[in-house]
Design an enzyme around this catalytic site. Sequence first.
Site, short mmCIF file in Angstrom:
data_model
loop_
_atom_site.label_atom_id
_atom_site.label_comp_id
_atom_site.label_asym_id
_atom_site.label_seq_id
_atom_site.Cartn_x
_atom_site.Cartn_y
_atom_site.Cartn_z
CE1 TYR A 135 32.36 -14.26 -25.11
CE2 TYR A 135 30.71 -14.68 -26.79
CZ TYR A 135 31.14 -13.97 -25.68
OH TYR A 135 30.35 -12.99 -25.16
CE LYS A 189 22.30 -6.28 -37.97
NZ LYS A 189 21.27 -5.22 -37.79
CG ASP A 222 19.49 -3.81 -35.15
OD1 ASP A 222 19.10 -4.98 -35.26
OD2 ASP A 222 19.52 -3.03 -36.11
CG ASP A 246 28.42 -12.22 -22.66
OD1 ASP A 246 27.95 -12.07 -21.52
OD2 ASP A 246 29.65 -12.24 -22.88
CG ASP A 250 26.07 -8.47 -19.03
OD1 ASP A 250 25.70 -9.51 -18.45
OD2 ASP A 250 27.28 -8.15 -19.14
#
Length: 353
Positions: A135, A189, A222, A246, A250
């Site tokens: 970010y 990851k 993933d 984030d 969602d």
Amino acid sequence: MAADLTLLRLDGDGIGPEIMAATVAVLNAAKPVLTRSVKMETALIGFAALEAHGTTIPDAVIEAAQKADGVLLGPVSHNAYPPREAGGLNPSGILRGALDLYANIRPAKAYAGVPSPSITPIDLVVVRENLEGFYADRNMHSGPGEVMPVPGVALATRKVTEAASRRIAEAAFELAMTRPAKKVTAVHKANVMRLSDGLFLDTVRDVAATFPAVEYEEMLVDAAAAHLVRAAERFDVIVTTNMFGDILSDLASELAGGLGLAASLNRGPSAAAAQAQHGSAPDIAGRDIANPVSMILSCAMLFRHLAEKAAADLIERAVSACLAAPQTRTHDLGGVLGTQAFASAVIHHMSEA
């Protein structure tokens, strides 16, 4: 007698004032079970503050937030703001940095009666690191985390630190200890981002070793997305870095019934902000049709954080009861109620408890 609670109300943009009014009405109805009196302060952020003060978040608002016991933060339309140099700051990002709100706690829970796309039961919490990662507005002391050295080439810098990874991991394991399943899944990851996600994962493993009562597993991001869709019941507490958190929160909230139901609490060592997980939805602003559940449940999370468990329980039970029947749900959930009428229905259930 304990000192009064001071809460700072920041309505935000779009549907913010409507869902905040509904939330404050519910908050006021919970006052009889609070152990402390509540002093509510109000300030402008977003477009209203830009018009009045030339900035979307004045310094006085930041100072008031730092002094408050908790903040009620409405959604903001930061993508529509002017450039930073013209006063267009993201109030959410600014407050997270100024108050050191390093943990974003996002539950995803299916409710009886509410249609859910999830094919398996879902009741989990995403614990998201809140102050670094990709970010651009929060990962550098000075300057952005994105650069374009030549036209057609854009570079983004991702910051992951051991200190931030450790405290978000500790927050996740401490939360897991309060839940029946007592399980933490670290999502990463590290097979590709070996240094940054590797540092995060190594730090989480160190913390996991100090919580032997908590079941611990690791999962690639993933794979986590796939398992959320087909086997959400395997998750209890997910801990992960900023951007992954984030996105996954969602996804989990949509699987549980929609972002309109998704509570969210940003917390730090000495501050906390209740914030609806969804956006400002300017296209439906002023029509009294916005679903206020996310903001109401975020307020309940804030009460629980402030050791006002009775109030949090009362609000959560009343919201759950209203969601169970179409006649006490909002239009977006197949019900008949508008924003303020839903708040009234919640308050009615609270009064009968």
